[in-house]
Design an enzyme around this catalytic site. Structure first.
Site, PDB file in Angstrom:
ATOM      1  N   HIS A  13       0.874  -1.204   0.000  1.00 26.56           N
ATOM      2  CA  HIS A  13       0.000   0.000   0.000  1.00 26.56           C
ATOM      3  C   HIS A  13       0.892   1.230   0.000  1.00 26.56           C
ATOM      4  O   HIS A  13       1.462   1.594   1.027  1.00 26.56           O
ATOM      5  CB  HIS A  13      -0.913   0.010   1.231  1.00 26.56           C
ATOM      6  CG  HIS A  13      -1.871   1.158   1.228  1.00 26.56           C
ATOM      7  ND1 HIS A  13      -3.229   0.991   1.361  1.00 26.56           N
ATOM      8  CD2 HIS A  13      -1.677   2.498   1.104  1.00 26.56           C
ATOM      9  CE1 HIS A  13      -3.827   2.164   1.324  1.00 26.56           C
ATOM     10  NE2 HIS A  13      -2.901   3.107   1.173  1.00 26.56           N
ATOM     11  N   HIS A  15       1.624   5.382  -1.684  1.00 26.45           N
ATOM     12  CA  HIS A  15       1.296   6.559  -2.498  1.00 26.45           C
ATOM     13  C   HIS A  15       2.587   7.113  -3.095  1.00 26.45           C
ATOM     14  O   HIS A  15       3.487   7.517  -2.353  1.00 26.45           O
ATOM     15  CB  HIS A  15       0.632   7.640  -1.630  1.00 26.45           C
ATOM     16  CG  HIS A  15      -0.665   7.190  -1.049  1.00 26.45           C
ATOM     17  ND1 HIS A  15      -1.868   7.377  -1.680  1.00 26.45           N
ATOM     18  CD2 HIS A  15      -0.935   6.505   0.094  1.00 26.45           C
ATOM     19  CE1 HIS A  15      -2.843   6.847  -0.944  1.00 26.45           C
ATOM     20  NE2 HIS A  15      -2.300   6.302   0.138  1.00 26.45           N
ATOM     21  N   LYS A  99      -9.344   0.013  -5.904  1.00 28.13           N
ATOM     22  CA  LYS A  99      -9.368   0.696  -4.611  1.00 28.13           C
ATOM     23  C   LYS A  99     -10.671   1.455  -4.406  1.00 28.13           C
ATOM     24  O   LYS A  99     -11.065   2.265  -5.239  1.00 28.13           O
ATOM     25  CB  LYS A  99      -8.179   1.668  -4.531  1.00 28.13           C
ATOM     26  CG  LYS A  99      -8.113   2.493  -3.252  1.00 28.13           C
ATOM     27  CD  LYS A  99      -7.784   1.663  -2.030  1.00 28.13           C
ATOM     28  CE  LYS A  99      -7.918   2.444  -0.734  1.00 28.13           C
ATOM     29  NZ  LYS A  99      -6.717   3.162  -0.344  1.00 28.13           N
ATOM     30  N   HIS A 136     -10.576   1.516   1.729  1.00 29.79           N
ATOM     31  CA  HIS A 136     -10.352   2.523   2.761  1.00 29.79           C
ATOM     32  C   HIS A 136     -11.573   2.384   3.669  1.00 29.79           C
ATOM     33  O   HIS A 136     -12.659   2.858   3.331  1.00 29.79           O
ATOM     34  CB  HIS A 136     -10.237   3.938   2.181  1.00 29.79           C
ATOM     35  CG  HIS A 136      -9.927   4.945   3.238  1.00 29.79           C
ATOM     36  ND1 HIS A 136      -8.704   5.549   3.374  1.00 29.79           N
ATOM     37  CD2 HIS A 136     -10.681   5.402   4.267  1.00 29.79           C
ATOM     38  CE1 HIS A 136      -8.725   6.354   4.432  1.00 29.79           C
ATOM     39  NE2 HIS A 136      -9.912   6.282   4.994  1.00 29.79           N
ATOM     40  N   HIS A 174      -4.687  -0.439   5.872  1.00 30.38           N
ATOM     41  CA  HIS A 174      -4.202   0.350   7.019  1.00 30.38           C
ATOM     42  C   HIS A 174      -5.134   0.256   8.233  1.00 30.38           C
ATOM     43  O   HIS A 174      -5.696   1.256   8.677  1.00 30.38           O
ATOM     44  CB  HIS A 174      -3.956   1.809   6.639  1.00 30.38           C
ATOM     45  CG  HIS A 174      -4.973   2.451   5.731  1.00 30.38           C
ATOM     46  ND1 HIS A 174      -6.317   2.475   6.008  1.00 30.38           N
ATOM     47  CD2 HIS A 174      -4.832   3.077   4.545  1.00 30.38           C
ATOM     48  CE1 HIS A 174      -6.945   3.110   5.035  1.00 30.38           C
ATOM     49  NE2 HIS A 174      -6.067   3.477   4.134  1.00 30.38           N
ATOM     50  N   ASP A 246       1.406   2.713   3.520  1.00 28.56           N
ATOM     51  CA  ASP A 246       0.567   3.907   3.331  1.00 28.56           C
ATOM     52  C   ASP A 246       1.417   5.166   3.384  1.00 28.56           C
ATOM     53  O   ASP A 246       0.926   6.235   3.760  1.00 28.56           O
ATOM     54  CB  ASP A 246      -0.572   3.975   4.364  1.00 28.56           C
ATOM     55  CG  ASP A 246      -1.677   4.935   3.920  1.00 28.56           C
ATOM     56  OD1 ASP A 246      -1.743   5.259   2.728  1.00 28.56           O
ATOM     57  OD2 ASP A 246      -2.469   5.350   4.780  1.00 28.56           O
TER      58      ASP A 246
HETATM   59  O1  DOR Z   1      -3.290   9.621   5.588  1.00 28.98           O
HETATM   60  C1  DOR Z   1      -3.641   9.337   4.461  1.00 28.98           C
HETATM   61  N1  DOR Z   1      -3.046   9.887   3.367  1.00 28.98           N
HETATM   62  N2  DOR Z   1      -4.648   8.484   4.310  1.00 28.98           N
HETATM   63  C2  DOR Z   1      -5.177   8.229   3.103  1.00 28.98           C
HETATM   64  O2  DOR Z   1      -6.109   7.478   3.030  1.00 28.98           O
HETATM   65  C3  DOR Z   1      -4.677   8.932   1.889  1.00 28.98           C
HETATM   66  C4  DOR Z   1      -3.302   9.387   2.067  1.00 28.98           C
HETATM   67  C5  DOR Z   1      -2.851  10.362   0.993  1.00 28.98           C
HETATM   68  O3  DOR Z   1      -3.037  10.084  -0.190  1.00 28.98           O
HETATM   69  O4  DOR Z   1      -2.274  11.389   1.333  1.00 28.98           O
HETATM   70 ZN    ZN Z   2      -3.316   5.115   1.472  1.00 29.20          ZN
END
Ligand code: DOR
Ligand code: ZN
Length: 342
Positions: A13, A15, A99, A136, A174, A246
């Site tokens: 997971h 970003h 997702k 989520h 998460h 995450d």
């Molecule tokens: O804390 C987070 N940041 N939770 C999420 O679900 C998205 C993520 C983000 O993309 O910044």
């Molecule tokens: Zn995330």
């Protein structure tokens, strides 16, 4: 000096963002991980297989020369996603999951799903084709307390979803509560990812020595009893729990703001953070399975054949790392760590 050699882990997971931000953060992940499940919440989000293919190409172009990394792509579910897109996703072989963001739950989720039942035809196709659904898992109902949103999601949406689609494979992403741990342990066809921040910190960290925005992520940190349940689950040897950082980069300016963004940056030192958490309960012997085996098994992918080595050595997390606009503040910035990637 103690050493720990394990199969190269994967991040289930992550970003990565896009453009200059992608170029700034990707090398950190590539240094540690063989593969990652890449989140689709770009602006605009990755909603089609064609968009996922183009994003995948941009990620591959940003991998530092001479290094190996496999991005595993996901699609962003909306009220309008069609079952045909699911068929193309499965056929693509590089889209590994879909997702679900409840609309308005978190960063770039405004185009997310307004009512989970609107996606039933898509879930039917995913169940049929065995394409996993990543959740989520928080309700967006403003009447529900911020700290209860995951628990309420499980009762209100997840249990009915699993009754409607018992063969759909689901990852509750998460997880942050003991209720989520219990649910995942007891239900079928469900697994969960756990972040380093939810293993290492409880909600006190948000308020320690003043408001601390770098601990603000979604789902938000919970009470100590929940952190301890998560650490127990991660180190239990149950293959339903695996690594997903995450890691969610937001610049210092956008975190230290009157309306700060949610997300902790852990890609810099993720495996070392997990090692700290596992070492805290004397469970380093369980780290490899959690970080390098169970996720690959869930996604029905071969385990990595490479290895990494961690050494027990004191080092200090940098205060910040370069990022477009303003720097990134990593999780545990300025603090000492005791395990380091060799
Ligand atoms: O804390 C987070 N940041 N939770 C999420 O679900 C998205 C993520 C983000 O993309 O910044
Ligand atoms: Zn995330």
């Amino acid at each position: 000096m103690r050493k720990l050699t394990i199969t190269r882990p994967d991040d289930w997971h992550l970003h990565l963002r896009d453009g200059e931000a992608l170029k700034a953060v990707l090398p950190h992940t590539v240094r540690q991980f063989a593969r990652a499940i890449v989140m689709p919440n770009l602006k605009p989000p990755v909603r089609s297989v064609a968009e996922a293919a183009a994003y995948r190409d941009r990620i591959l172009a940003a991998v530092p020369a001479g290094q190996q990394f496999e991005p595993l792509m996901t699609l962003y579910l909306t009220d309008n996603t069609s079952p045909d897109e699911i068929v193309s996703a499965k056929a693509s072989n590089f889209v590994k999951a879909v997702k679900y963001y409840p609309a308005g739950a978190t960063t770039n989720s405004d185009l997310g799903v307004t009512d989970i039942r609107k996606c039933d035809r898509v879930f039917e196709a995913m169940q049929q084709l065995d394409l996993p659904l990543l959740l989520h898992g928080e309700v967006t109902d403003r009447h529900v307390d911020m700290f209860d949103r995951e628990k309420v999601f499980i009762d209100r949406h997840l249990m009915p979803l699993q009754q409607r689609f018992p063969r759909l494979r689901v990852v509750l992403e998460h997880i942050t509560t003991s209720e989520a741990v219990q649910y995942v342990v007891s239900a079928n066809n469900i697994a969960a990812t756990i972040t380093p921040q939810h293993l290492l910190f409880n909600r006190n960290s948000l308020f320690q020595d003043g408001l601390s925005p770098h601990f603000y992520c979604l789902p938000i940190l919970k009470r100590e009893e929940h952190r301890s349940a998560l650490l127990q689950a991660a180190t239990s040897g149950n293959p339903k729990f695996f690594l997903g950082t995450d890691s969610a980069p937001h610049s210092r300016n956008s975190k230290e703001s009157s309306c700060g963004c949610a997300g902790c940056y852990s890609a810099l030192h993720a495996i070392e953070l997990y090692a700290e958490a596992f070492a805290s309960v004397d469970a380093l012997d369980r780290l490899e399975a959690f970080a390098s085996s169970y996720g690959a098994d869930f996604y029905q992918l071969p385990r990595s054949t490479e290895q990494i080595t961690l050494i027990e050595k004191t080092w200090r997390v940098p205060d910040e790392v370069p990022f477009p606009e303003s720097p990134l503040v990593p999780l545990r910035a300025g603090q000492e760590m005791t395990w380091q990637l060799a």
